[in-house]
Write a protein that holds these residues in place. Structure first.
Motif, short mmCIF file in Angstrom:
data_model
loop_
_atom_site.label_atom_id
_atom_site.label_comp_id
_atom_site.label_asym_id
_atom_site.label_seq_id
_atom_site.Cartn_x
_atom_site.Cartn_y
_atom_site.Cartn_z
N LYS A 131 0.83 -1.20 0.00
CA LYS A 131 0.00 0.00 0.00
C LYS A 131 0.87 1.25 0.00
N LEU A 132 0.23 2.39 -0.26
CA LEU A 132 0.91 3.68 -0.28
C LEU A 132 0.57 4.45 0.99
N VAL A 133 1.60 4.97 1.65
CA VAL A 133 1.43 5.77 2.87
C VAL A 133 2.26 7.04 2.73
N ALA A 134 1.63 8.19 2.85
CA ALA A 134 2.37 9.45 2.84
C ALA A 134 3.08 9.59 4.18
N ILE A 135 4.36 9.95 4.13
CA ILE A 135 5.19 9.98 5.33
C ILE A 135 5.81 11.37 5.52
N PRO A 136 5.95 11.80 6.78
CA PRO A 136 6.59 13.09 7.04
C PRO A 136 8.10 12.97 7.06
N GLY A 268 -8.00 9.98 -2.33
CA GLY A 268 -8.54 8.89 -3.13
C GLY A 268 -7.51 8.09 -3.89
N ARG A 269 -6.22 8.49 -3.82
CA ARG A 269 -5.18 7.80 -4.58
C ARG A 269 -4.28 6.92 -3.71
N ILE A 270 -4.29 7.16 -2.39
CA ILE A 270 -3.42 6.42 -1.49
C ILE A 270 -4.21 5.91 -0.29
N GLU A 271 -3.58 5.02 0.49
CA GLU A 271 -4.28 4.40 1.60
C GLU A 271 -4.26 5.21 2.88
N ALA A 272 -3.18 5.94 3.15
CA ALA A 272 -3.09 6.62 4.44
C ALA A 272 -2.05 7.72 4.42
N ILE A 273 -2.17 8.63 5.39
CA ILE A 273 -1.19 9.69 5.63
C ILE A 273 -0.72 9.56 7.07
N LEU A 274 0.59 9.55 7.27
CA LEU A 274 1.15 9.62 8.61
C LEU A 274 1.49 11.09 8.86
N ASP A 275 0.74 11.72 9.75
CA ASP A 275 0.79 13.17 9.93
C ASP A 275 1.84 13.54 10.97
N GLY A 276 2.91 14.17 10.54
CA GLY A 276 3.96 14.59 11.45
C GLY A 276 4.08 16.08 11.60
N GLY A 277 3.04 16.81 11.18
CA GLY A 277 3.09 18.26 11.28
C GLY A 277 3.83 18.89 10.11
N PRO A 278 4.03 20.19 10.14
CA PRO A 278 4.69 20.88 9.04
C PRO A 278 6.18 20.53 8.95
N CYS A 279 6.72 20.52 7.73
CA CYS A 279 8.12 20.14 7.51
C CYS A 279 9.06 21.27 7.94
N GLU A 280 10.17 20.88 8.50
CA GLU A 280 11.14 21.83 9.06
C GLU A 280 11.92 22.55 7.97
N VAL A 281 12.47 21.81 7.01
CA VAL A 281 13.32 22.42 5.98
C VAL A 281 12.48 23.04 4.88
N GLY A 282 11.52 22.27 4.34
CA GLY A 282 10.57 22.83 3.37
C GLY A 282 10.93 22.67 1.92
N VAL A 283 12.16 22.29 1.59
CA VAL A 283 12.52 21.95 0.21
C VAL A 283 13.17 20.57 0.23
N GLU A 284 13.15 19.91 -0.91
CA GLU A 284 13.64 18.53 -1.00
C GLU A 284 15.13 18.45 -0.66
N SER A 285 15.59 17.24 -0.41
CA SER A 285 16.96 17.01 0.03
C SER A 285 17.99 17.37 -1.04
N THR A 286 19.17 17.70 -0.57
CA THR A 286 20.34 17.83 -1.44
C THR A 286 20.67 16.46 -2.01
N ILE A 287 21.00 16.40 -3.31
CA ILE A 287 21.41 15.13 -3.92
C ILE A 287 22.82 15.28 -4.48
N VAL A 288 23.72 14.38 -4.07
CA VAL A 288 25.08 14.38 -4.58
C VAL A 288 25.39 13.01 -5.17
N ASP A 289 25.94 13.00 -6.37
CA ASP A 289 26.30 11.76 -7.08
C ASP A 289 27.75 11.42 -6.77
N LEU A 290 27.96 10.22 -6.22
CA LEU A 290 29.31 9.78 -5.85
C LEU A 290 29.82 8.66 -6.75
#
Length: 450
Positions: A131-136, A268-290
């Motif tokens: 199943k699909l679960v939205a995660i904080p 209607g598209r996923i099974e559940a949301i795990l609610d952890g409140g508002p996100c601290e950083v607010g933009v997606e993670s830094t990605i570095v290719d090694l």
């Protein structure tokens, strides 16, 4: 060891049959701002935020909903909210029949305080069952699935409307799990993990065969992150599988930084949301290719280029960070091609001094236009439908507020957004990258435009 023993299709009892995990939902429409004194609900002024209340607090509150909507009790501490496909027959509270008709996922509110062990155990069972679960996470909310289950991963692409040549990030609960899904891990990776994990850093490394090609978009590499959010790391541990989780928004749209945002996009598209409140950083993670001769920054984020260079000694910047690349390009990480982070309106970045930018925008401002600016600039745009997303003097507020502001401006009545963008390095570099991608790198220098 690690995930090598994890069966992609393992089944587990989720514990939701006892009906203990329930939520009452009070819906606020777009732009709603109201206070219900008898219940103590305060809905923020922007966005379709939702809040839940205990049965004992509700009294005879009239919700204005359909006749078949009723109040239900909620066990305090529940942060997992089931969608239509998974929940028992739980009625809901809503302001209107129109709003209620669209609700397929229950959330406890945009500002949850604590995720309990029972919530995590139930969510882990859902993930093991495909199943699909939205995660904080500290960056943005992720749309999670068992990253070793090819069918579950396919559901991520379907729910988001995401192109399948766009690879996913695998989330692990602790650095040592990296060896279960990657091989030939360089010393640089362990150095970065020691300094920045758990945290907003993703590393691209050679992938082991147990990771499905659908997760990696057919590549021989995989992007991996250990998130800072403790509840999500515990969820991964309980699930016993790495969680594949892109941002929990419809593809191309601004990312989700509250559970209410997820509800709006994934209802209607996923099974559940795990609610952890508002996100601290607010933009997606830094990605570095090694995987190359030199470390390469594929996407800026909460870990800055300056921090990476200080540790690694060298860092190349991928061309996808600096400008739009072809949709035919093969990329090693998400967020590098296609239009991203964008509302429906056309976005233009207006650079230059505050005064020059205000003059430029005011000369062109018309019906259907809006301004996205720094809090300090609001007086310059009186009468121009301005929205501030943070303070120019505190770039962390810009990072945390950017996507919520873009989502608030994603309305049919807005056709053009004139946006002000921070300059410089550090986190400002990541905020600028997201805004420029939302604007398809359309930047106007107000100092040199008539």
């Amino acid at each position: 060891s690690g995930f090598l023993q994890a069966a992609p299709h393992a089944r587990a009892h989720t514990g939701h049959e006892d009906g203990a995990i329930r939520a009452a939902l009070a819906g606020g429409g777009h732009g709603v701002h109201r206070q219900i004194k008898d219940v103590g609900l305060h809905l923020p002024p922007q966005g379709a935020f939702c809040a839940a209340a205990r049965h004992a607090d509700l009294g005879d509150l009239h919700t204005g909903g359909a006749d078949d909507l009723h109040r239900v009790p909620q066990r305090e501490g529940d942060a997992l909210h089931y969608g239509a496909a998974q929940r028992p027959q739980i009625p809901l509270i809503a302001e209107s029949e129109e709003y209620a008709a669209g609700v397929g996922v229950y959330i406890r509110g945009a500002f949850a305080t604590q995720i309990g062990q029972k919530d995590q155990t139930a969510a882990a069972g859902l993930l093991r069952n495909g199943k699909l679960v939205a995660i904080p996470t500290e960056t943005v909310y992720g749309l999670g699935a068992n990253g070793l289950d090819e069918n579950a991963v396919l559901r991520i692409f379907e729910a988001k409307g995401r192109p399948q040549d766009n690879p996913l990030i695998l989330h692990i609960s602790e650095p040592k799990e990296l060896e279960s899904i990657c091989h030939d891990i360089p010393a640089q990776a362990w150095l970065l993990a020691e300094h920045f994990w758990p945290g907003p850093l993703t590393m691209v490394l050679p992938v082991r065969d147990l990771v499905p090609k659908r997760t990696t978009a057919g590549l021989d590499t995989v992007a991996v992150r250990c998130p800072k959010t403790a509840a999500t790391r515990e969820l991964i541990r309980l699930a016993g599988v790495p969680i594949a989780a892109p941002s929990a928004n419809r593809s191309g749209k601004p990312s989700t930084t509250t559970a209410a945002h997820v509800l709006h996009d994934m209802d209607g598209r996923i099974e559940a949301i795990l609610d952890g409140g508002p996100c601290e950083v607010g933009v997606e993670s830094t990605i570095v290719d090694l995987t190359g001769e030199r470390p390469r920054l594929l996407r800026p984020g909460g870990v800055t280029p300056e921090e990476l260079r200080a540790l690694l000694g060298e860092l190349d910047i991928d061309r996808a960070v600096l400008g739009q690349i072809s949709n035919d390009a093969v990329v090693r990480a998400p967020g590098m091609k296609y239009k991203h982070y964008a509302p429906s309106a056309e976005v233009y970045i207006i650079s230059g001094s505050s005064e020059a930018a205000a003059r430029y925008i005011r000369r062109r401002f018309g019906p259907g236009d809006a301004v996205l600016c720094f809090a300090e600039e609001l007086p310059l745009y009186d009468g121009c439908n301005p929205t501030a997303y943070g303070s120019e003097n505190d770039v962390r507020t810009l990072s945390a507020g950017l996507f919520a502001a873009l989502r608030d401006l994603d309305r049919p009545d807005i056709r053009t957004i004139y946006a002000r963008c921070p300059e410089g390095g550090g986190v400002a570099y990541a905020v600028g990258n997201r805004l420029k991608k939302a604007a398809a790198f359309r930047v106007v220098d107000a100092e040199h435009e008539a």
